[in-house]
Scaffold this motif. Structure first.
Motif, PDB file in Angstrom:
ATOM      1  N   ILE A 253     -11.742  -5.211 -20.386  1.00 11.00           N
ATOM      2  CA  ILE A 253     -10.952  -4.916 -21.582  1.00 11.00           C
ATOM      3  C   ILE A 253     -11.376  -3.608 -22.241  1.00 11.00           C
ATOM      4  O   ILE A 253     -10.956  -3.309 -23.341  1.00 11.00           O
ATOM      5  CB  ILE A 253     -10.980  -6.075 -22.605  1.00 11.00           C
ATOM      6  N   GLY A 254     -12.214  -2.840 -21.549  1.00  9.86           N
ATOM      7  CA  GLY A 254     -12.420  -1.475 -22.023  1.00  9.86           C
ATOM      8  C   GLY A 254     -13.818  -1.093 -22.441  1.00  9.86           C
ATOM      9  O   GLY A 254     -14.023   0.021 -22.921  1.00  9.86           O
TER      10      GLY A 254
ATOM     11  N   LEU B 239      -5.330  -5.750  -7.119  1.00 10.16           N
ATOM     12  CA  LEU B 239      -5.232  -5.706  -8.578  1.00 10.16           C
ATOM     13  C   LEU B 239      -6.420  -4.966  -9.184  1.00 10.16           C
ATOM     14  O   LEU B 239      -6.269  -4.208 -10.140  1.00 10.16           O
ATOM     15  CB  LEU B 239      -5.172  -7.124  -9.170  1.00 10.16           C
ATOM     16  N   ALA B 240      -7.615  -5.221  -8.606  1.00 11.95           N
ATOM     17  CA  ALA B 240      -8.819  -4.575  -9.138  1.00 11.95           C
ATOM     18  C   ALA B 240      -8.706  -3.061  -9.025  1.00 11.95           C
ATOM     19  O   ALA B 240      -9.100  -2.329  -9.929  1.00 11.95           O
ATOM     20  CB  ALA B 240     -10.055  -5.087  -8.396  1.00 11.95           C
TER      21      ALA B 240
ATOM     22  N   ARG C  93      -4.666 -11.311 -25.819  1.00  7.69           N
ATOM     23  CA  ARG C  93      -5.725 -10.311 -25.774  1.00  7.69           C
ATOM     24  C   ARG C  93      -5.341  -9.141 -24.862  1.00  7.69           C
ATOM     25  O   ARG C  93      -5.598  -7.978 -25.169  1.00  7.69           O
ATOM     26  CB  ARG C  93      -7.038 -10.927 -25.288  1.00  7.69           C
TER      27      ARG C  93
ATOM     28  N   LEU D  99     -10.804  -1.605 -11.994  1.00 10.72           N
ATOM     29  CA  LEU D  99     -12.044  -2.376 -11.915  1.00 10.72           C
ATOM     30  C   LEU D  99     -12.818  -1.987 -10.667  1.00 10.72           C
ATOM     31  O   LEU D  99     -14.009  -2.251 -10.548  1.00 10.72           O
ATOM     32  CB  LEU D  99     -11.745  -3.875 -11.864  1.00 10.72           C
TER      33      LEU D  99
ATOM     34  N   ALA E  23     -17.382  -3.933 -12.708  1.00  8.19           N
ATOM     35  CA  ALA E  23     -16.335  -4.510 -13.552  1.00  8.19           C
ATOM     36  C   ALA E  23     -15.575  -5.599 -12.803  1.00  8.19           C
ATOM     37  O   ALA E  23     -15.039  -6.525 -13.400  1.00  8.19           O
ATOM     38  CB  ALA E  23     -15.374  -3.416 -13.997  1.00  8.19           C
TER      39      ALA E  23
ATOM     40  N   PHE F  67      -5.323  -7.160 -18.554  1.00 10.21           N
ATOM     41  CA  PHE F  67      -5.661  -8.085 -17.466  1.00 10.21           C
ATOM     42  C   PHE F  67      -5.462  -9.534 -17.897  1.00 10.21           C
ATOM     43  O   PHE F  67      -5.823  -9.904 -19.020  1.00 10.21           O
ATOM     44  CB  PHE F  67      -7.132  -7.928 -17.076  1.00 10.21           C
TER      45      PHE F  67
ATOM     46  N   ARG G 137      -8.799   1.405 -18.557  1.00 15.50           N
ATOM     47  CA  ARG G 137      -8.652  -0.057 -18.655  1.00 15.50           C
ATOM     48  C   ARG G 137      -8.338  -0.474 -20.085  1.00 15.50           C
ATOM     49  O   ARG G 137      -7.553  -1.378 -20.332  1.00 15.50           O
ATOM     50  CB  ARG G 137      -9.947  -0.753 -18.209  1.00 15.50           C
ATOM     51  N   ARG G 138      -8.975   0.209 -21.006  1.00 17.19           N
ATOM     52  CA  ARG G 138      -8.826  -0.171 -22.413  1.00 17.19           C
ATOM     53  C   ARG G 138      -7.427   0.169 -22.935  1.00 17.19           C
ATOM     54  O   ARG G 138      -6.787  -0.643 -23.596  1.00 17.19           O
ATOM     55  CB  ARG G 138      -9.875   0.589 -23.233  1.00 17.19           C
TER      56      ARG G 138
ATOM     57  N   ALA H 117     -11.038  -6.976 -27.897  1.00 21.90           N
ATOM     58  CA  ALA H 117     -10.412  -5.925 -27.095  1.00 21.90           C
ATOM     59  C   ALA H 117     -10.174  -4.681 -27.934  1.00 21.90           C
ATOM     60  O   ALA H 117     -10.161  -3.565 -27.419  1.00 21.90           O
ATOM     61  CB  ALA H 117      -9.099  -6.437 -26.516  1.00 21.90           C
TER      62      ALA H 117
ATOM     63  N   THR I 270     -12.110  -3.774 -30.582  1.00 21.60           N
ATOM     64  CA  THR I 270     -13.329  -3.145 -31.102  1.00 21.60           C
ATOM     65  C   THR I 270     -13.659  -1.887 -30.305  1.00 21.60           C
ATOM     66  O   THR I 270     -14.192  -0.927 -30.847  1.00 21.60           O
ATOM     67  CB  THR I 270     -14.553  -4.074 -31.033  1.00 21.60           C
ATOM     68  N   PHE I 271     -13.335  -1.906 -29.007  1.00 24.01           N
ATOM     69  CA  PHE I 271     -13.703  -0.759 -28.174  1.00 24.01           C
ATOM     70  C   PHE I 271     -12.813   0.446 -28.427  1.00 24.01           C
ATOM     71  O   PHE I 271     -13.098   1.548 -27.966  1.00 24.01           O
ATOM     72  CB  PHE I 271     -13.680  -1.160 -26.702  1.00 24.01           C
TER      73      PHE I 271
ATOM     74  N   ALA J  68     -13.101   3.341 -17.942  1.00 21.02           N
ATOM     75  CA  ALA J  68     -13.173   2.344 -19.019  1.00 21.02           C
ATOM     76  C   ALA J  68     -12.060   2.593 -20.025  1.00 21.02           C
ATOM     77  O   ALA J  68     -11.393   1.658 -20.483  1.00 21.02           O
ATOM     78  CB  ALA J  68     -14.540   2.397 -19.701  1.00 21.02           C
TER      79      ALA J  68
ATOM     80  N   ASP K  38     -16.598   6.516 -17.613  1.00 17.66           N
ATOM     81  CA  ASP K  38     -16.098   6.355 -18.972  1.00 17.66           C
ATOM     82  C   ASP K  38     -14.578   6.499 -19.023  1.00 17.66           C
ATOM     83  O   ASP K  38     -13.901   5.825 -19.787  1.00 17.66           O
ATOM     84  CB  ASP K  38     -16.749   7.378 -19.912  1.00 17.66           C
TER      85      ASP K  38
END
Ligand SMILES: Nc1ncnc2c1ncn2[C@@H]1O[C@H](COP(=O)(O)OP(=O)(O)OP(=O)(O)O)[C@@H](O)[C@H]1O
Ligand SMILES: [Mg+2]
Lengths: 233, 426
Positions: free
Chosen positions: B330-331, A58-59, A164, A64, B419, A97, A91-92, A117, A119-120, A88, A85
């Motif tokens: 979550i990013g 999964l990671a 989330r 991840l 992460a 997850f 993932r975002r 979640a 805000t990014f 990231a 980046d």
């Protein structure tokens, strides 16, 4: 769950994925030339004994952990080619997850955990808050918006965590033992929520579980053994 | 919100802030006190007057002694308004105040003090009376210990110095008891016919007690009063020694660094000067060393506080590995995580810095109050404990910056966490 857009899930194509942990000198081969193909919006359950490498899989799928060798394509994204980046951002924007221990931040309320979640992504406060409320409402916890995680039951906490995970409209939802800490009733509730995702939102869903009831809800089941996936009828 | 997500443990945050607070308090208190000590000591050196003060006497310079602080004056030399104007026009001169000095017989009242019982009337004694324009007291080395200065142009008000108190056998602490009493002042004149000295007596009210370093005056009065007294005395002086309109000048240079230059120029004009120039420079050097040592101590305290911040944040990173992993899952990018910890560190520093600087200010005010109490008991003028804005702003900003620096290591460590930590310890 009308609040979520009709995004289509992403297909997954894993070929020859090998993952080796080399702690303390002796290498531990956890994933060994693993292959996996998932259609968009497919629902897969992965089982396997403890230490088989389910979380590792999964990671890697969720960005991840970087793929060590072999190729991992999610949609047309080649995870091996992404830098920090970009991973990231992957993932975002594409992944949601759900963890066995919920992964809620203890200093924030349920509502804020969901907002976090977003805000990014740079979403402004107004729309962010509105969407967080809609999501809480969708998992049936509108009344718990201002509760901190330690004031929520396990089932409630996991539903907040699912809300989330859905905040940024993921195309691939990865759940690692999502019901591992829940009783039967809460398991059923959380499971209903998760199982509805592929059909309602078109998310591709991978659930790692020890629970036969949870596994039984998946359209497709695999056993992770000796570093490879074996289909379970 | 992202910052609050990894937010502080209250107890530890309080302790950390406290460490910064203490350090900032120590540093700012030390700086404020050192700054006050500097002005106090230096102003004491120049006897309460502006530091760049130069005394000019109505005498020619002694050629061999121009480089010392207090040279012996040479031959008497007339110091008139024209000379005053010439000195005023020199470059580097900020202000010039003229002084007239003349001997007077002083007869204290009976009783000599307010509220004291009447006894044997005290004997008259001779003192030097110095006249200045009291409106220009800011340009003169005069410190009011008790009461006030005589009103400008007043013909009845005078201020006395400690030597007057000594004649009354009065300790400095009781200076205020002579304020308000009436004293008789007699300007002496030698009558050559019968070789007798007669006085021209006037009454004056003592309105204040001062510490001063203007010429050798024991009694300070507005210049008009002294001028009449001097004229009376001069009329009986066959030598004409007292014919100089002014007995001295008090010159202020545009800064301590220009005192030497101005003294040289006045010597060129032809008058003897004195100034605590070399002494001030020496003391300034010593004070500088003291300041460096004190700020060194404060800085060490701040560094220890900074290490406290580093330690507290490292502990937070260790404790929150899982939550940091979740943020990444979550990013959050590495730099988002780094920023969260840097903001956290800066906030700790800001809080500590603000509280500490305020506390430091409070401590120095308190010390100022204690010192002033002591100074007043000793019959000395109080000091003003002022915190320079630079110390206050610098204390807060400096603590914040130091905390930011202290936070870089923990922030970097947090940013580098894999992460995968989101899934729990493996
Ligand atoms: N960072 C790591 N370093 C070294 N070994 C690791 C690391 N992460 C996992 N492992 C090892 O890899 C193996 C697979 O771990 P993984 O967490 O994927 O198993 P799992 O199937 O999820 O097990 P469980 O059902 O207990 O959660 C385990 O033996 C684990 O000890
Ligand atoms: Mg696992």
């Amino acid at each position: 769950m009308r609040v979520l857009s009709e995004a289509t899930g992403l297909g997954v194509s894993v070929q020859g994925l090998t993952h080796i942990y080399a702690e303390h000198g002796n290498p531990l081969v956890v994933l060994d030339q693993l292959d996996l193909a998932l259609r968009p919006a497919e629902h897969l359950a992965v089982t396997g004994r403890s230490g088989a490498g389910k979380s590792t899989l999964l990671a890697v799928l969720g960005g991840l952990e970087r793929p060590q060798s072999g190729s991992v394509l999610v949609g047309d994204v080649d995870l091996a080619r992404l830098d920090g980046d970009e991973l990231a951002a992957y993932r975002r924007d594409l992944v949601g997850f759900v963890f066995q221990h919920y992964g809620l931040l203890g200093n924030l309320t349920a509502l804020e955990n969901i907002e976090l979640a977003m805000t990014f992504t740079g979403l402004r406060t107004g729309p962010r808050r509105r969407r967080a409320r809609e999501l809480l409402d969708a998992v049936g916890l509108a009344e718990r918006a201002d509760h901190r995680p330690n004031a929520l039951s396990g089932g409630e906490a996991q539903r907040v965590a699912i809300a989330r995970a859905l905040a940024n409209q993921p195309r691939l939802v990865l759940a690692d033992e999502p019901t591992g800490n829940l009783d039967d009733e809460n398991t059923a509730h959380v499971l209903d929520l998760l199982a509805s995702l592929p059909a309602q939102l078109g998310c591709t869903l991978v659930v790692v579980t020890h629970n036969h009831v949870v596994a039984a809800r998946a359209a497709r089941r695999c056993l992770l053994e000796h570093g490879r996936l074996v289909a379970v009828p | 919100m992202a910052t609050r997500s990894i937010g502080r443990r209250l107890g530890r945050a309080v302790l950390t802030v406290l460490a910064v607070t203490l350090a900032a308090a120590l540093l700012s208190a030390l700086l404020i006190v050192a700054g006050t000590a500097r002005t106090r000591v230096l102003s004491q050196l120049s006897k309460g007057g502006p530091l760049a003060g130069i005394q000019v006497v109505a005498a020619a310079p002694d050629p061999g002694q121009v480089d010392t602080d207090n040279p012996r004056p040479g031959q008497p030399r007339v110091l008139d308004e024209a000379a005053r104007q010439r000195i005023r026009a020199l470059t580097g001169v900020r202000s010039v105040v003229a002084l007239i000095s003349t001997p007077v017989r002083v007869l204290p009242p009976d009783p000599p003090l307010r509220g004291a019982p009447s006894g044997t009337p005290p004997d008259p004694f001779t003192q030097q009376m110095t006249g200045v324009d009291t409106a220009k007291s800011g340009q003169l080395p005069i410190t009011v210990v008790s009461g006030r200065l005589p009103a400008p142009h007043s013909l009845v008000e005078v201020a006395v110095t400690e030597s007057y108190l000594r004649h009354l056998q009065l300790p400095k602490q009781q200076a205020s008891r002579v304020v308000g009493t009436e004293v008789e002042l007699g300007a002496p004149r030698l009558f050559t016919g019968d070789d007798r000295v007669r006085g021209r007596w006037t009454r004056a009210i003592i309105v204040g007690v001062v510490a001063q370093g203007v010429a050798s005056g024991d009694v300070i009065a507005p210049i008009e009063q002294v001028r009449t007294a001097q004229a009376w005395t001069a009329a009986g002086d066959p030598t004409g020694d007292t014919a100089s309109p002014y007995s001295g000048l008090f010159v202020i240079a545009k800064g301590i660094s220009r005192v030497g230059e101005v003294r040289a120029a006045i010597t060129q004009v032809g008058y003897s000067t004195s100034a605590p120039e070399n002494l001030v420079a020496t003391v300034q050097r010593y004070l500088h060393v003291v300041e460096i040592v004190l700020s060194g101590i404060g800085l060490i305290a701040l560094v220890i506080a900074a290490l406290g911040i580093t330690n507290a944040l490292l502990a937070a990173v260790r404790e929150r590995r899982n939550e940091i992993g979740v943020l990444k899952a979550i990013g959050a990018r590495d730099r988002d995580v780094r920023r969260i910890f840097l903001i956290e560190a800066t906030l700790l520093g800001l809080w500590g810095g603000a509280l500490g600087t305020a506390a430091g200010f409070g401590i120095s005010e308190l010390m100022g109050a204690i010192v002033n109490h002591y100074l007043r008991q000793q019959g000395l003028a109080a000091v003003h404990v002022g915190a320079p804005v630079a110390v206050l702003v610098g204390g807060v900003a400096g603590s914040a910056v130091l905390a930011l620096v202290a936070g870089t290591v923990p922030a970097q460590r947090a940013a580098r966490l894999p992460a995968r930590q989101a899934m729990g310890e493996t």
